[in-house]
Design a protein around this motif. Structure first.
Motif, PDB file in Angstrom:
ATOM      1  N   SER A 485      25.238  37.466  57.385  1.00 46.41           N
ATOM      2  CA  SER A 485      25.501  36.036  57.459  1.00 46.41           C
ATOM      3  C   SER A 485      25.550  35.585  58.917  1.00 46.41           C
ATOM      4  O   SER A 485      26.359  36.102  59.693  1.00 46.41           O
ATOM      5  N   LYS A 513      25.164  35.316  49.054  1.00 49.30           N
ATOM      6  CA  LYS A 513      24.300  34.418  48.281  1.00 49.30           C
ATOM      7  C   LYS A 513      23.312  33.783  49.263  1.00 49.30           C
ATOM      8  O   LYS A 513      23.748  33.255  50.296  1.00 49.30           O
ATOM      9  N   ASP A 515      21.178  31.674  51.613  1.00 52.50           N
ATOM     10  CA  ASP A 515      21.526  30.367  52.137  1.00 52.50           C
ATOM     11  C   ASP A 515      20.537  30.039  53.254  1.00 52.50           C
ATOM     12  O   ASP A 515      20.301  30.874  54.127  1.00 52.50           O
ATOM     13  N   GLU A 520      22.729  34.577  54.479  1.00 49.89           N
ATOM     14  CA  GLU A 520      23.514  34.816  53.264  1.00 49.89           C
ATOM     15  C   GLU A 520      24.895  34.206  53.452  1.00 49.89           C
ATOM     16  O   GLU A 520      25.488  34.317  54.524  1.00 49.89           O
ATOM     17  N   MET A 521      25.371  33.596  52.398  1.00 54.52           N
ATOM     18  CA  MET A 521      26.677  32.967  52.443  1.00 54.52           C
ATOM     19  C   MET A 521      27.648  33.833  51.639  1.00 54.52           C
ATOM     20  O   MET A 521      27.274  34.422  50.620  1.00 54.52           O
ATOM     21  N   LYS A 523      30.295  34.668  49.103  1.00 57.66           N
ATOM     22  CA  LYS A 523      30.862  34.068  47.892  1.00 57.66           C
ATOM     23  C   LYS A 523      31.799  35.068  47.215  1.00 57.66           C
ATOM     24  O   LYS A 523      31.478  36.249  47.103  1.00 57.66           O
TER      25      LYS A 523
END
Ligand code: ATP
Ligand code: MG
Length: 598
Positions: A485, A513, A515, A520-521, A523
């Motif tokens: 991320s 997730k 993004d 990637e985020m 979650k």
């Protein structure tokens, strides 16, 4: 006992749990870690075992059963079986010797040859233990299957493993095996344990085939490299693999039982794992027996009341369990153990998933002693990294490598090689130098997959970790689960542990997730303890709590509440499944998923 000189609490920020003579009820088998590490050799560990008489090799069951049955431990209880309906059966080493001899004779009478595979599919009944051990006596290969598997996973594993014999119950046969029998054409014999009717080819009653067999048997010469066990991995990251283990593995089972679980002669040991998973075989069967202790086998599945009853009534002294069970007990609050006489308990250990620092500490509050986390895999056959009884604990760390185990943090190079990362607390791939006795010898029928696990001298575990300046290892995450991320690599474990520190949170699982801006985020999926409301205010509170603990770059941006998290039957959170569902992708192999999640 040495001063281990640990100062830096490491990643978790929790104070170090100091060990001293007063905190230990018995002098640990591994009293001086540094000294033992320096002088240890696997050859020396091998001398703790007897070997087959007259130099005929090394057989797991000779070490686990026969040498005790024919010596001073003959009348000692090897296994105390506690049935679901409250029954109890004590099996002495001598009885186990005779029963396993009968089983080996029964296989021989059926014409089953050494090297052929015997699958065992049943709940934790005494016959399961007899069948596994008797199979090894006969020189055959034992492969335990978890009894709650559905027909398909059973078929796939028996096909892959070329099953020749199956030991099961009539009920399981009818419900799960009859329909897939044609998919396993090599399956010639089925031994049926217990009451009930079933029909099919090659069906035999245990009582007749085993019950009538002779109790005399001589183990044939066994090469330490002969295949003994076929264990399937948990399937947490994908399709389960069949790891091959050999008789030589018993050297590691035995010494890790002594050092990492600190087994002493007088112990009552309880490993809660099912033999369908490697823990339930290496430490639910082999290690306690080779060490000559009494093992508790509980047929019932987890239930806090029953478990506490067992700990108390059976005066369990060493308890080996898993984070998922510990978290379930934690959910019940601090005074779960109050009013219970747990005075016999002296050592608690955990394996299978990262053990959150919160849980380690909670052990002290609720039981008056910490949980000792240890790390290993189906592939490693035995415990590799552990919090040893004599060493200080840094909550959240999986501990230090077993004597004889060279563990390192590696970085992959562009030329296909690797280099070790020597600076402390830098993340990389956790690797073990090849050559310990219980290392898998292959993934059955998957040469390429096996080959890929090794680079040079190293076995790469597929897990990411860090090592601190004191030599303690810290789990970061499975390589497949790590989140990238905004240029950071985020290990789900760190985020999950921060969430669990919040009093409302029972369990947490974190995924990346996709993004568009950050790659990637983060979650999180969270289950709450009883009495807390899964509403918007709670969501905001947990997001704030995580941000404060972890900083905005690492904290989750989204939180969903769940009643349950999807887990493998061995109790591991299946992050890949949460991710697939979140993204609407195929679920992949879910053969090991707990059924209430399907
Ligand atoms: P598969 O390989 O099929 O995806 P799996 O890796 O879950 O399944 P196992 O061999 O049962 O199958 O589990 C070993 C893995 O479990 C380790 O590689 C690690 O990721 C995790 N694990 C075990 N013990 C610990 C621990 N103490 N701390 C952190 N992770 C652990
Ligand atoms: Mg694995």
């Amino acid at each position: 006992m040495q001063e281990s000189g640990t100062s830096d609490p490491g990643l978790s920020g929790y104070p170090v749990i100091r060990k001293n003579r007063e905190s230990l009820k018995l002098p640990p088998n591994l009293g001086d870690y540094e000294q033992e590490r320096a002088s240890f050799s696997w050859d020396k560990a091998r001398t703790l075992l007897d070997g087959l008489p007259d130099g005929r090799g090394l057989n797991i069951v000779h070490e686990a059963v026969d040498r005790h049955a024919l010596g001073a431990n003959a009348g000692k209880v090897a296994i105390r079986w506690l049935g679901k309906a409250g029954e109890q059966r004590d099996i002495t080493y001598r009885e186990l010797y005779e029963e396993t001899n009968r089983f080996a004779n029964a296989l021989k009478a059926l014409g089953v040859k050494p090297g052929e595979r015997v699958f065992v599919l049943m709940g934790r009944l005494p016959e399961l233990y007899v069948a596994m051990l008797g199979t090894l006596k006969a020189g055959c290969v034992a492969s335990p299957l978890f009894s709650a598997f559905g027909p398909e996973p059973i078929a796939v594993r028996m096909q892959l493993g070329d099953g020749r014999v199956l030991v099961t119950t009539p009920k399981l046969y009818k419900r799960k095996v009859a329909a897939i029998r044609e998919q396993v054409p090599g399956l010639a014999h089925v031994l049926l344990v217990g009451e009930g009717e079933a029909e099919g080819e090659g069906l035999e009653r245990w009582d007749r085939a085993v019950g009538n067999a002779s109790a005399d048997f001589t183990i044939a010469p066994t090469d330490p490299e002969d295949m003994a066990l076929l264990h399937f991995t948990s399937g947490t990251t994908g399709r389960p693999k069949g790891a091959i283990h050999v008789h030589e593995a018993v050297v590691a089972h035995h010494i890790t039982g002594r050092y990492a679980l600190d087994l002493h002669d007088e112990d009552i040991f309880w490993c809660t794992a099912d033999p369908g998973w490697v823990t339930g075989t290496s430490y639910g069967i082999i290690a306690p027996l080779t060490n000559g202790v009494t093992s508790i086998v509980a047929e019932a599945e987890f239930d806090a009341e029953t478990w506490f009853g067992i700990l108390e009534r059976e005066r369990v002294s060493v308890w080996y369990t898993a984070p998922t069970a510990i978290r379930m007990i934690m959910r019940m609050g601090d005074d779960v153990a109050r009013g219970r006489d747990l005075s016999a308990l002296r050592f608690m250990a955990s394996v299978g998933e990262p053990l959150n620092p919160e849980a380690v500490i909670w052990g002290e509050q609720a039981f008056g002693m910490p949980f000792h986390d240890n790390w290993w895999q189906t592939e490693t056959g035995g415990i590799m990294i552990a919090n040893f009884a004599a060493l200080d604990i840094k909550p959240g760390s999986m501990g230090r490598p077993m004597p004889g185990i060279d563990a390192a943090i590696l970085r992959r190079l562009e030329n296909g090689g690797v280099e070790t990362i020597d600076e402390p607390m830098v993340e990389g791939e956790l690797a073990l130098r090849k050559g310990w006795p219980s290392m898998m010898r292959g993934y059955l029928h998957e040469e390429e997959r096996y080959r890929k696990c090794f680079i040079g001298d190293w076995y790469l575990t597929g897990d990411l970790a860090q090592r601190d300046a004191d030599g303690y290892f810290w789990f970061v995450g499975r390589a497949d689960d790590v989140i990238k991320s905004a240029g950071h690599l985020i290990g789900p474990f760190e985020v999950e542990s921060a969430l669990i520190e919040h009093p409302a949170v029972a369990e947490a699982a974190v995924i990346g997730k996709p993004d568009p801006t950050v790659g990637e985020m983060v979650k999180a999926f969270v289950t709450l303890r009883p009495g807390y409301e899964a509403d918007e205010a709670m969501r905001r509170e947990l997001l704030g709590h995580a941000r404060k603990k972890l900083g905005a770059a690492v904290a989750p941006k989204e939180i969903d509440f769940r009643e349950n998290l999807p887990k493998t039957r061995s109790g591991k959170i299946m992050r890949r499944l949460l991710k697939a569902r979140e993204l609407g992708l195929p679920e992949g192999d879910i053969s090991t998923l707990e059924s209430d999640e399907k």
